[in-house]
Design a protein around this motif. Sequence first.
Motif, PDB file in Angstrom:
ATOM      1  N   GLN A  21      80.908 149.435  33.854  1.00 59.92           N
ATOM      2  CA  GLN A  21      79.807 148.496  34.003  1.00 59.92           C
ATOM      3  C   GLN A  21      78.464 149.212  34.030  1.00 59.92           C
ATOM      4  N   PRO A  22      77.557 148.896  33.104  1.00 57.21           N
ATOM      5  CA  PRO A  22      76.239 149.514  33.118  1.00 57.21           C
ATOM      6  C   PRO A  22      75.378 148.952  34.244  1.00 57.21           C
ATOM      7  N   ALA A  23      74.383 149.753  34.628  1.00 56.98           N
ATOM      8  CA  ALA A  23      73.489 149.322  35.690  1.00 56.98           C
ATOM      9  C   ALA A  23      72.524 148.239  35.222  1.00 56.98           C
ATOM     10  N   VAL A  24      72.235 148.208  33.910  1.00 54.82           N
ATOM     11  CA  VAL A  24      71.315 147.205  33.375  1.00 54.82           C
ATOM     12  C   VAL A  24      72.050 145.892  33.189  1.00 54.82           C
ATOM     13  N   PRO A  25      71.500 144.773  33.674  1.00 59.19           N
ATOM     14  CA  PRO A  25      72.162 143.483  33.487  1.00 59.19           C
ATOM     15  C   PRO A  25      72.369 143.195  32.002  1.00 59.19           C
ATOM     16  N   GLN A  26      73.527 142.630  31.660  1.00 61.58           N
ATOM     17  CA  GLN A  26      73.859 142.345  30.270  1.00 61.58           C
ATOM     18  C   GLN A  26      74.016 140.841  30.061  1.00 61.58           C
ATOM     19  N   VAL A  27      73.848 140.416  28.801  1.00 63.09           N
ATOM     20  CA  VAL A  27      74.139 139.034  28.438  1.00 63.09           C
ATOM     21  C   VAL A  27      75.629 138.779  28.634  1.00 63.09           C
ATOM     22  N   ASN A  28      75.987 137.567  29.030  1.00 61.99           N
ATOM     23  CA  ASN A  28      77.398 137.209  29.095  1.00 61.99           C
ATOM     24  C   ASN A  28      77.929 137.179  27.674  1.00 61.99           C
ATOM     25  N   ALA A  29      78.523 138.290  27.265  1.00 61.13           N
ATOM     26  CA  ALA A  29      78.882 138.459  25.868  1.00 61.13           C
ATOM     27  C   ALA A  29      79.970 137.508  25.403  1.00 61.13           C
ATOM     28  N   ALA A  30      80.699 136.894  26.325  1.00 62.07           N
ATOM     29  CA  ALA A  30      81.774 136.009  25.913  1.00 62.07           C
ATOM     30  C   ALA A  30      81.254 134.670  25.418  1.00 62.07           C
ATOM     31  N   SER A  31      79.972 134.372  25.614  1.00 68.63           N
ATOM     32  CA  SER A  31      79.431 133.076  25.229  1.00 68.63           C
ATOM     33  C   SER A  31      78.207 133.258  24.341  1.00 68.63           C
ATOM     34  N   LEU A  32      78.301 132.748  23.123  1.00 70.16           N
ATOM     35  CA  LEU A  32      77.165 132.824  22.205  1.00 70.16           C
ATOM     36  C   LEU A  32      76.069 131.832  22.585  1.00 70.16           C
ATOM     37  N   SER A  33      76.410 130.903  23.476  1.00 77.12           N
ATOM     38  CA  SER A  33      75.430 129.867  23.829  1.00 77.12           C
ATOM     39  C   SER A  33      74.208 130.451  24.523  1.00 77.12           C
ATOM     40  N   GLN A  34      74.337 131.647  25.095  1.00 76.30           N
ATOM     41  CA  GLN A  34      73.207 132.262  25.777  1.00 76.30           C
ATOM     42  C   GLN A  34      72.315 133.062  24.831  1.00 76.30           C
ATOM     43  N   VAL A  35      72.737 133.156  23.567  1.00 79.97           N
ATOM     44  CA  VAL A  35      71.980 133.934  22.587  1.00 79.97           C
ATOM     45  C   VAL A  35      71.189 132.979  21.715  1.00 79.97           C
ATOM     46  N   SER A  36      69.932 133.298  21.505  1.00 82.65           N
ATOM     47  CA  SER A  36      69.061 132.458  20.698  1.00 82.65           C
ATOM     48  C   SER A  36      69.583 132.334  19.270  1.00 82.65           C
ATOM     49  N   GLN A  37      69.681 131.083  18.794  1.00 85.71           N
ATOM     50  CA  GLN A  37      70.109 130.865  17.417  1.00 85.71           C
ATOM     51  C   GLN A  37      69.101 131.465  16.432  1.00 85.71           C
ATOM     52  N   THR A  38      67.851 131.454  16.844  1.00 85.03           N
ATOM     53  CA  THR A  38      66.815 132.054  15.987  1.00 85.03           C
ATOM     54  C   THR A  38      67.079 133.542  15.821  1.00 85.03           C
ATOM     55  N   GLU A  39      67.421 134.201  16.921  1.00 85.14           N
ATOM     56  CA  GLU A  39      67.727 135.636  16.841  1.00 85.14           C
ATOM     57  C   GLU A  39      68.955 135.899  15.983  1.00 85.14           C
ATOM     58  N   LEU A  40      69.975 135.087  16.165  1.00 82.62           N
ATOM     59  CA  LEU A  40      71.184 135.269  15.363  1.00 82.62           C
ATOM     60  C   LEU A  40      70.879 135.086  13.885  1.00 82.62           C
ATOM     61  N   ALA A  41      70.010 134.122  13.585  1.00 86.46           N
ATOM     62  CA  ALA A  41      69.640 133.887  12.183  1.00 86.46           C
ATOM     63  C   ALA A  41      68.919 135.077  11.586  1.00 86.46           C
ATOM     64  N   GLU A  42      68.219 135.839  12.437  1.00 83.73           N
ATOM     65  CA  GLU A  42      67.503 137.015  11.943  1.00 83.73           C
ATOM     66  C   GLU A  42      68.454 138.078  11.402  1.00 83.73           C
ATOM     67  N   ALA A  43      69.710 138.000  11.790  1.00 81.64           N
ATOM     68  CA  ALA A  43      70.696 138.973  11.306  1.00 81.64           C
ATOM     69  C   ALA A  43      71.112 138.710   9.881  1.00 81.64           C
TER      70      ALA A  43
END
Length: 497
Positions: A21-43
Amino acid sequence: MKKPLLTLIAATAIGTASLLQPAVPQVNAASLSQVSQTELAEAGALRPALEKLIEAGVIAGYEDGTIKPNRPMTRSEFAKVATSAFGLQPKADGQPLPADVSADEWYAPYVRAMLDSGWTLGANGKFQPTTPITQEEIVANIGRLINKKPSIVQLWTESYNANKPVTRAEAARWVSDALPHIPSPSAEVTGVKALNAITLEVTFSAPLTAADVSLDQAKKNFAFDNGMALLNVPQLKTGARATYIVPVTVQKPGATYTLTYKGKTAGTFEASDYKLKVATVAQVTNDTFELESFRTDGTVDYGYVVEAYYGSRGGQELVLGDGYDVGGTTYDILSSMRDKSVTITPEGGQPIVAKYVPFTQATDGRQAPKFRLPAGESLKPGVTYTVTSDWSTIRDNGFTAREIAPLAIQSASAASETAVAVTLTQDPKDELFAGRSVTLTAADGTTLTATYRFTSRKGATGTFDLANGVKLAPKTTYKLAPAGGWATADNVTVTTN
């Protein structure tokens, strides 16, 4: 039901991430709902790979919840991604952290795990955690982690640029592409077919492990009925995920074979009666001849189309499609000649079986495996010979033998207590030492025999090993002579210390 490979890897990744476990807080990687769709589209086109690794817990975001797909990925971030994706763990007695990585940094355990897996530090001994990782570094690390040459991993992109920094989305694509290439001891056969009279194509659910493609183990794993046998190691076809070229004994026309893999029935297939196209036959020495085939006739040696030899064939390698085609040409595969033989018949005489000379298949840059007459037999000058085979069709299958001067041994020396180095007057340009022996006779009449060590030749010099643990006597001079007429040796001696 067997889980897909990616699912298994994702589960491993999530389990590993929970331990590191890193010391820096991470996004809940199991759920894409917390990730901006705009950011995902940038990929862009890399979005599916990015989403896959986010869901698996391999790629996580920053403290502000962003993913930043087009930001260059740092070396420390890649250490976390690779550690999570490939299930790496630091060893208790593993590598120490480099000077520029503090033990209390969030990425420290990932760096340690990568170092323990073989990551090599730069000349300055530093990790450079905030430096963007380059394509060259990603290719080298992925290749190491999945047991592939970097040159093979490079094939996964059409725009390889060694020094170009890799974005987070690009890194996701590299890692996502790598996951299906992880070898598995549980790989199962998904398809088998005959390519020609001596070659099979066998496809698996996952790549085979190094242990499973070692010859001794492969012979145990692959079992056939009707007298068929595996002759050499299965070779992964270049560009394929888990498709192997498998050399076998000559198939019986009209027969149906069953393959059993690791004790489990894996499939049946019809024998192929297709014989490979060979162009010419030519004499090489007084007891050896070669069969040469050409790409222009549609025959290619398998050494040019399998991963194991990729990058070692002078730029002549081919990456063939599923139909064994490239550039509009479809190729027949000349697989391993191990244990193969041909029949050579002198005009008006009886047929003679000539056996393949090991490691002469394509060693001189030509597709020209050598075959040798039985010991004590030689080609008779002026006699015309015809060569036939049950695995090939030979277009120009005859030649008239001529007297060829034997190889000439120029010098020899003790390579070790149990071996001698033998040097010819000129480089034979091929493994013509193969199967040859020399005798070493001391002044007291003691005679030793040494046999060529396969593939030991360096230019004109080859290494010959004494058998059964016999050693050269110290402070002794031996007279060296070829065993048989394969070479001449004029007052060649070996003196030991």
